[in-house]
Structures are given as structure tokens and as C-alpha cells.
Design a protein around this motif. Structure first.
Motif, PDB file in Angstrom:
ATOM      1  N   VAL A  34       1.458   4.750   8.839  1.00 27.36           N
ATOM      2  CA  VAL A  34       1.534   6.096   8.843  1.00 27.36           C
ATOM      3  C   VAL A  34       2.814   6.549   9.999  1.00 27.36           C
ATOM      4  N   ASN A  35       3.472   7.494   9.515  1.00 25.42           N
ATOM      5  CA  ASN A  35       4.481   7.978  10.084  1.00 25.42           C
ATOM      6  C   ASN A  35       3.988   9.403  10.951  1.00 25.42           C
ATOM      7  N   PRO A  36       3.148   9.512  11.816  1.00 24.18           N
ATOM      8  CA  PRO A  36       2.827  10.859  12.334  1.00 24.18           C
ATOM      9  C   PRO A  36       3.739  12.006  12.574  1.00 24.18           C
ATOM     10  N   SER A  37       5.043  11.365  12.670  1.00 22.53           N
ATOM     11  CA  SER A  37       5.980  12.568  13.147  1.00 22.53           C
ATOM     12  C   SER A  37       6.286  13.363  11.685  1.00 22.53           C
ATOM     13  N   CYS A  38       6.238  13.076  10.780  1.00 28.10           N
ATOM     14  CA  CYS A  38       6.484  13.613   9.550  1.00 28.10           C
ATOM     15  C   CYS A  38       5.328  13.555   8.365  1.00 28.10           C
ATOM     16  N   GLY A  39       4.434  12.933   8.614  1.00 24.30           N
ATOM     17  CA  GLY A  39       3.428  12.857   7.567  1.00 24.30           C
ATOM     18  C   GLY A  39       3.334  11.931   6.602  1.00 24.30           C
ATOM     19  N   ASP A  40       4.401  10.940   6.329  1.00 25.94           N
ATOM     20  CA  ASP A  40       4.357   9.901   5.621  1.00 25.94           C
ATOM     21  C   ASP A  40       3.025   8.963   5.576  1.00 25.94           C
ATOM     22  N   ASP A  41       2.573   8.557   4.642  1.00 26.17           N
ATOM     23  CA  ASP A  41       1.694   7.598   4.649  1.00 26.17           C
ATOM     24  C   ASP A  41       1.459   6.894   3.430  1.00 26.17           C
ATOM     25  N   ILE A  42       1.575   5.516   3.846  1.00 28.77           N
ATOM     26  CA  ILE A  42       1.546   4.513   2.689  1.00 28.77           C
ATOM     27  C   ILE A  42       0.256   3.575   2.902  1.00 28.77           C
ATOM     28  N   TRP A  43       0.003   3.052   1.827  1.00 30.71           N
ATOM     29  CA  TRP A  43      -0.989   1.654   1.640  1.00 30.71           C
ATOM     30  C   TRP A  43      -0.378   0.716   1.066  1.00 30.71           C
ATOM     31  N   LEU A  44       0.074  -0.138   1.933  1.00 32.19           N
ATOM     32  CA  LEU A  44       0.958  -1.401   1.385  1.00 32.19           C
ATOM     33  C   LEU A  44      -0.118  -2.507   1.013  1.00 32.19           C
ATOM     34  N   LYS A  45      -0.030  -3.030  -0.104  1.00 31.22           N
ATOM     35  CA  LYS A  45      -0.893  -3.994  -0.725  1.00 31.22           C
ATOM     36  C   LYS A  45       0.073  -5.292  -1.426  1.00 31.22           C
ATOM     37  N   LEU A  46      -0.372  -6.402  -0.605  1.00 30.58           N
ATOM     38  CA  LEU A  46       0.235  -7.692  -1.089  1.00 30.58           C
ATOM     39  C   LEU A  46      -0.560  -8.655  -1.580  1.00 30.58           C
ATOM     40  N   LYS A  47      -0.257  -9.368  -2.687  1.00 28.88           N
ATOM     41  CA  LYS A  47      -0.981 -10.655  -3.075  1.00 28.88           C
ATOM     42  C   LYS A  47      -0.104 -11.724  -2.639  1.00 28.88           C
ATOM     43  N   VAL A  48      -0.501 -12.619  -1.649  1.00 33.46           N
ATOM     44  CA  VAL A  48       0.112 -13.513  -1.078  1.00 33.46           C
ATOM     45  C   VAL A  48      -0.604 -15.009  -1.263  1.00 33.46           C
ATOM     46  N   GLU A  49      -0.110 -15.936  -2.142  1.00 32.57           N
ATOM     47  CA  GLU A  49      -0.797 -16.958  -2.654  1.00 32.57           C
ATOM     48  C   GLU A  49       0.142 -18.478  -1.995  1.00 32.57           C
ATOM     49  N   ASN A  50      -0.489 -19.213  -1.353  1.00 32.91           N
ATOM     50  CA  ASN A  50       0.414 -20.427  -0.749  1.00 32.91           C
ATOM     51  C   ASN A  50       1.340 -19.864  -0.204  1.00 32.91           C
ATOM     52  N   ASP A  51       1.211 -18.823   0.747  1.00 35.84           N
ATOM     53  CA  ASP A  51       2.223 -18.222   1.541  1.00 35.84           C
ATOM     54  C   ASP A  51       3.599 -17.818   0.942  1.00 35.84           C
ATOM     55  N   ILE A  52       3.397 -17.429  -0.497  1.00 38.43           N
ATOM     56  CA  ILE A  52       4.149 -16.739  -1.327  1.00 38.43           C
ATOM     57  C   ILE A  52       3.715 -15.207  -1.521  1.00 38.43           C
ATOM     58  N   VAL A  53       4.547 -14.186  -1.367  1.00 37.21           N
ATOM     59  CA  VAL A  53       4.339 -12.808  -1.914  1.00 37.21           C
ATOM     60  C   VAL A  53       4.157 -12.878  -3.253  1.00 37.21           C
ATOM     61  N   VAL A  54       3.448 -13.212  -4.116  1.00 30.22           N
ATOM     62  CA  VAL A  54       3.360 -13.252  -5.695  1.00 30.22           C
ATOM     63  C   VAL A  54       3.526 -11.809  -6.324  1.00 30.22           C
ATOM     64  N   ASP A  55       2.978 -10.673  -5.598  1.00 38.50           N
ATOM     65  CA  ASP A  55       2.823  -9.632  -6.041  1.00 38.50           C
ATOM     66  C   ASP A  55       2.779  -8.462  -4.979  1.00 38.50           C
ATOM     67  N   GLY A  56       3.299  -7.353  -5.139  1.00 35.83           N
ATOM     68  CA  GLY A  56       3.162  -5.991  -4.000  1.00 35.83           C
ATOM     69  C   GLY A  56       3.170  -4.791  -4.790  1.00 35.83           C
ATOM     70  N   LEU A  74      10.009  -3.822  -1.745  1.00 41.09           N
ATOM     71  CA  LEU A  74       9.017  -4.882  -2.535  1.00 41.09           C
ATOM     72  C   LEU A  74       9.813  -5.492  -3.335  1.00 41.09           C
ATOM     73  N   ASP A  75      10.656  -4.784  -3.944  1.00 36.76           N
ATOM     74  CA  ASP A  75      11.860  -5.596  -5.109  1.00 36.76           C
ATOM     75  C   ASP A  75      12.065  -6.603  -4.334  1.00 36.76           C
ATOM     76  N   LEU A  76      12.594  -6.704  -3.019  1.00 34.93           N
ATOM     77  CA  LEU A  76      13.439  -7.850  -2.326  1.00 34.93           C
ATOM     78  C   LEU A  76      12.207  -8.675  -1.897  1.00 34.93           C
ATOM     79  N   VAL A  77      11.050  -8.343  -1.426  1.00 36.24           N
ATOM     80  CA  VAL A  77      10.195  -9.602  -0.915  1.00 36.24           C
ATOM     81  C   VAL A  77       9.077 -10.134  -2.144  1.00 36.24           C
ATOM     82  N   ILE A  78       8.955  -9.722  -3.150  1.00 40.96           N
ATOM     83  CA  ILE A  78       8.285 -10.319  -4.147  1.00 40.96           C
ATOM     84  C   ILE A  78       8.888 -11.353  -4.803  1.00 40.96           C
ATOM     85  N   GLY A  79       8.092 -12.739  -4.519  1.00 37.66           N
ATOM     86  CA  GLY A  79       8.655 -13.927  -4.960  1.00 37.66           C
ATOM     87  C   GLY A  79       9.200 -14.749  -3.847  1.00 37.66           C
TER      88      GLY A  79
END
Length: 142
Positions: A34-56, A74-79
Motif C-alpha cells: 500500500v502507498n498511503p500517500s496516493c492510495g495505490d494498493d496491490i496484492w502481489l502473488k507469487l508462486k515460488v518452487e525450489n527457490d524459483i519464481v515460477v509464476d506471479g 513480474l515480466d522480469l522476475v518470473i523464471g
């Protein structure tokens, strides 16, 4: 530095057509950012298996910069491994602070279009929301 038209095209595309903005029912890491100064609010969800970000994915509401930045991240970190994802987050934050090298900037690929956000103090928190959320999430996993 890439021209502002390119910057605007990438941000607009990721904001209007985010590939990773959807539910991710099998995520094993979920954290709200949450960014309280402007109201941005996201729920980040990752699927991590064997220390690898397999989906997000992310869900939530916010300005174009926060939404596009989360999608680009997410484009950058998946995989990638957890450590690689954390390194990319560190590089992104260095870029925002203006201390990234040209070689490090290349590692950020498309995320590097957000480099000029560092000159817009009111928008910095928007750009880093997803990245900080991911850092907190992956650091807690240790």
C-alpha cells in the motif's frame, strides 16, 4: 536514455494491457503493498518452487505508474531464482536513487524506462510499490 515517447508507450501498454494483473489461485506467497500517500494498493502473488519464481500476478488499484511497474517487474522476475529477483529489486531501487551503473541498468531490461521517475519525487513511491512488496515477501521467506 530512451526517448519519452518510448517511455510513454511502454507505460501505457503495461497499464492498459497488463499481462500479470489477474488472480493467481496457486500462489504460495501473497502480500499486500500500500502507498498511503496516493492510495495505490496491490496484492502481489507469487508462486515460488525450489527457490524459483515460477509464476506471479498482482491485483489491486493504483495509478498508471504503480500498475505498469508491477507488471514490468513480474515480466522480469518470473523464471528467476529468489536471489536473482531480489538482486533485480536492488538494482531497480538503485536506479530510482540515481546510483545504478550502465551495466546494471541493462540488467533491468524494460524496467529501465522508469529511470526518469527519480526526477519526480511524488511518483517514486508509485514506481517502487511492487518492488518493495516483492522484496518484503521474498526476504520473509528466508
Amino acid at each position: 536514455m530512451q526517448n519519452k515517447t518510448f517511455y510513454n508507450e511502454i507505460l501505457t501498454e503495461h497499464n492498459l494491457h497488463p499481462e500479470h494483473k489477474h488472480a493467481l489461485d496457486d500462489a504460495n506467497l501473497v502480500l499486500e503493498g500500500v502507498n498511503p500517500s496516493c492510495g495505490d494498493d496491490i496484492w502481489l502473488k507469487l508462486k515460488v518452487e525450489n527457490d524459483i519464481v515460477v509464476d506471479g500476478a498482482f491485483e489491486g488499484d493504483g495509478c498508471a505508474i504503480s500498475q505498469a511497474s508491477a507488471d514490468i517487474m513480474l515480466d522480469l522476475v518470473i523464471g528467476k531464482t529468489k536471489d536473482e529477483a531480489l538482486k533485480l529489486a536492488d538494482l531497480f531501487l538503485k536506479m530510482i536513487k540515481g546510483t545504478v551503473t550502465d551495466e546494471e541498468l541493462e540488467e533491468l531490461e524494460e524496467a529501465s524506462v522508469l529511470q526518469d521517475i527519480s526526477h519526480m519525487p511524488a511518483r517514486v513511491k508509485c514506481a517502487v510499490l511492487g518492488w518493495h512488496t516483492m522484496q518484503e515477501m521474498l526476504d520473509e521467506k528466508d
